[in-house]
Scaffold this motif. Structure first.
Motif, mmCIF file in Angstrom:
data_model
loop_
_atom_site.group_PDB
_atom_site.id
_atom_site.type_symbol
_atom_site.label_atom_id
_atom_site.label_comp_id
_atom_site.label_asym_id
_atom_site.label_seq_id
_atom_site.Cartn_x
_atom_site.Cartn_y
_atom_site.Cartn_z
ATOM 1 N N THR A 1 0.864 -1.174 0.000
ATOM 2 C CA THR A 1 0.000 0.000 0.000
ATOM 3 C C THR A 1 0.905 1.230 0.000
ATOM 4 O O THR A 1 2.122 1.130 0.198
ATOM 5 C CB THR A 1 -0.921 0.034 1.236
ATOM 6 O OG1 THR A 1 -0.139 0.363 2.396
ATOM 7 C CG2 THR A 1 -1.598 -1.320 1.450
ATOM 8 N N GLU A 2 0.308 2.385 -0.193
ATOM 9 C CA GLU A 2 1.100 3.610 -0.240
ATOM 10 C C GLU A 2 1.858 3.831 1.066
ATOM 11 O O GLU A 2 2.974 4.347 1.078
ATOM 12 C CB GLU A 2 0.184 4.803 -0.531
ATOM 13 C CG GLU A 2 0.931 6.103 -0.718
ATOM 14 C CD GLU A 2 0.021 7.241 -1.121
ATOM 15 O OE1 GLU A 2 0.416 8.410 -0.911
ATOM 16 O OE2 GLU A 2 -1.075 6.970 -1.652
ATOM 17 N N ARG B 1 -7.098 0.917 -5.840
ATOM 18 C CA ARG B 1 -7.067 0.831 -4.377
ATOM 19 C C ARG B 1 -7.053 -0.636 -3.944
ATOM 20 O O ARG B 1 -7.805 -1.450 -4.481
ATOM 21 C CB ARG B 1 -8.284 1.549 -3.783
ATOM 22 C CG ARG B 1 -8.290 3.041 -4.066
ATOM 23 C CD ARG B 1 -9.623 3.679 -3.734
ATOM 24 N NE ARG B 1 -10.695 3.225 -4.604
ATOM 25 C CZ ARG B 1 -11.859 3.872 -4.765
ATOM 26 N NH1 ARG B 1 -12.085 4.990 -4.101
ATOM 27 N NH2 ARG B 1 -12.788 3.391 -5.575
ATOM 28 N N GLU C 1 -5.270 -0.110 4.086
ATOM 29 C CA GLU C 1 -4.249 0.944 4.123
ATOM 30 C C GLU C 1 -3.328 0.689 5.306
ATOM 31 O O GLU C 1 -3.782 0.300 6.383
ATOM 32 C CB GLU C 1 -4.916 2.314 4.264
ATOM 33 C CG GLU C 1 -3.926 3.468 4.352
ATOM 34 C CD GLU C 1 -4.607 4.792 4.648
ATOM 35 O OE1 GLU C 1 -4.003 5.829 4.334
ATOM 36 O OE2 GLU C 1 -5.720 4.796 5.206
ATOM 37 N N CYS C 2 -2.052 0.894 5.107
ATOM 38 C CA CYS C 2 -1.084 0.811 6.196
ATOM 39 C C CYS C 2 -0.554 2.209 6.468
ATOM 40 O O CYS C 2 -0.076 2.886 5.549
ATOM 41 C CB CYS C 2 0.060 -0.133 5.820
ATOM 42 S SG CYS C 2 1.240 -0.438 7.165
ATOM 43 N N LYS C 3 -0.651 2.650 7.718
ATOM 44 C CA LYS C 3 -0.221 3.994 8.080
ATOM 45 C C LYS C 3 0.482 3.943 9.422
ATOM 46 O O LYS C 3 -0.116 3.507 10.415
ATOM 47 C CB LYS C 3 -1.423 4.947 8.119
ATOM 48 C CG LYS C 3 -1.077 6.391 8.407
ATOM 49 C CD LYS C 3 -2.270 7.304 8.157
ATOM 50 C CE LYS C 3 -3.434 6.993 9.061
ATOM 51 N NZ LYS C 3 -4.564 7.940 8.902
#
Length: 443
Positions: free
Chosen positions: A213-214, A278, A306-308
């Motif tokens: 992921t981003e 996505r 999502e990884c954050k």
């Protein structure tokens, strides 16, 4: 064929793992483990459903069924990719060495072998089960690599220059193993690396899925006997924020993990890229018994992963939220396909949706389904998140057999199978409760 909205459910009888999730030639294709003869587990086929938007689904029949020696006792889980305009399905075929004489749909004493197989299609709808199958990896024979019986669930993806595959396996039925392969053509595969952890992470790793992921790289897997308890479900899906080196397939898996879903009903998640690029996940919701209509098994709504900052989020896919945005005043006005409930929860507050309780205890969000679940002892009735950090926002997607509780837009999620939900909401909260159902234009 049967059409369904918001949640994809078994067309009849039994389904489990989602397979071959792929956006291809204008359709989302979602295949699934399917036993078409009874509402119980048996010889696996691949059922097939398609959608233009992941909201409105249509079952389109069987895609795979046993025809070869390698898959004579089942076409088990796998994945899909597109190459040169064709769809390629890679899956695990199973052959029983000894069949249970009392039930030919199961093996005797776990005596079977697993083969990795492939089939392709020009359009994603038609598959030649008689002549189109090929063995791409025979059963594992080297015990230092993996297990002849328990090596399965190929997830294939395109890297910078090659194709890659990860398989789940076990080392001496004591600890889970990941096997990484590479290929230039999807047909010929070379083992590149393997990864194990200690037995406390489960004796077998099913349904692995690696992706970027981003905000970071993510590994999903379903660990067998992860939980040492008296509950019936000890196998659970977990996720890690990982580091992965593509050239060597070396993966660093940390010691800490999250549950993919804290309701502990969700299993065998699989991801793909949606039309907008996505990373999107679906997963099987395990159910203890058939519904009154005679089917068992369904999937959670699609979720963006999502990884954050090392934390993995599972957001409700915006297609679902946008499709379920017609405001209503009470549950009785909702479309049968489902509805959303929005509110905020402070410490000590509670909302009861038709007998399904959602409440806050300190910094944890909790659920209790004991009044809308047909079983007690041995089943997981109460759930809770870890401490939440990003607020008190709750969004619940509900239909007659599933409640999905999104906390702070996917900081954590609790999904619970339910039976016999009522149509009243009671609450002791300060915030406003808002209700939304499927737009009249949907479907």
């Amino acid at each position: 064929m049967k059409k369904q909205r918001l949640h994809l459910k078994a067309p009849d009888n039994w389904i489990n793992d989602p397979n071959g999730f792929l956006y291809y030639k204008g359709y989302y294709h979602l295949f699934y483990q399917y036993f078409p003869y009874a509402p119980r587990w048996g010889t696996m086929h691949w059922g097939h459903a398609v959608s233009k938007d992941m909201v409105n689904w249509e079952h389109v029949g069987l895609a795979l069924f046993p025809t070869k020696r390698g898959d004579q006792n089942g076409c088990f889980s796998g994945s899909a990719v597109e190459m040169d305009g064709k769809m390629y399905l890679t899956y695990t075929g199973v052959r029983y060495e000894e069949v249970d004489p009392e039930n030919v749909h199961v093996s005797l004493d776990e005596k079977f072998e697993s083969t990795q197989m492939m089939i392709s299609s020009e359009d994603g709808f038609h598959f030649d089960n008689w002549n189109g199958k090929k063995v791409v990896l025979p059963p594992v024979t080297d015990e230092t690599v993996g297990d002849r019986t328990h090596t399965r669930d190929p997830k294939v993806w395109r890297g910078k220059e090659k194709w890659y595959m990860v398989l789940g396996s076990t080392q001496k039925e004591e600890q889970g193993v990941l096997l990484f392969y590479e290929s230039m053509d999807l047909q010929n595969w070379k083992l590149v690396n393997r990864k194990v952890k200690t037995p406390e992470y489960g004796w077998m790793w099913e349904c692995p899925d690696y992706f970027e992921t981003e905000g970071g790289k993510v590994l999903l897997l379903s660990a067998m006997k992860l939980i040492k308890s008296e509950e019936m479900q000890r196998n659970h899906s977990i996720c890690f924020a990982v580091d992965f080196q593509e050239d060597t397939c070396d993966i660093e898996i940390p010691d800490t993990y999250q549950f993919v879903d804290y309701g502990l009903d969700l299993y065998a998640p699989q991801t793909t890229l949606d039309e907008e690029g996505r990373r999107t996940m679906v997963a099987w919701i395990r159910m203890p018994e058939p519904t009154k209509e005679g089917w068992i098994g369904m999937f959670c709504c699609p979720r963006i992963v999502e990884c954050k900052d090392g934390h993995i989020y599972f957001h409700m896919h915006p297609n679902i939220r946008n499709a379920c945005s017609r405001e209503i005043q009470e549950i009785k006005q909702a479309d049968r396909g489902g509805y959303r409930v929005l509110f905020e929860l402070q410490d000590g507050e509670e909302v009861d949706i038709g007998g399904f309780r959602i409440y806050r205890c300190g910094n944890k969000i909790c659920t209790d389904r004991s009044r809308v679940f047909p079983h007690g002892k041995g089943f997981h009735l109460q759930s809770q998140t870890p401490d939440v950090k990003e607020g008190s926002r709750i969004e619940v997607l509900v239909d007659e057999n599933l409640a999905e509780v999104f906390v702070n837009d996917g900081e954590y999620v609790i999904s619970n199978a339910v039976y016999g939900l009522g149509t009243e909401i009671t609450a002791n909260i300060q915030s406003e409760i808002k209700l939304y159902t499927i737009n009249a234009s949907e479907g």
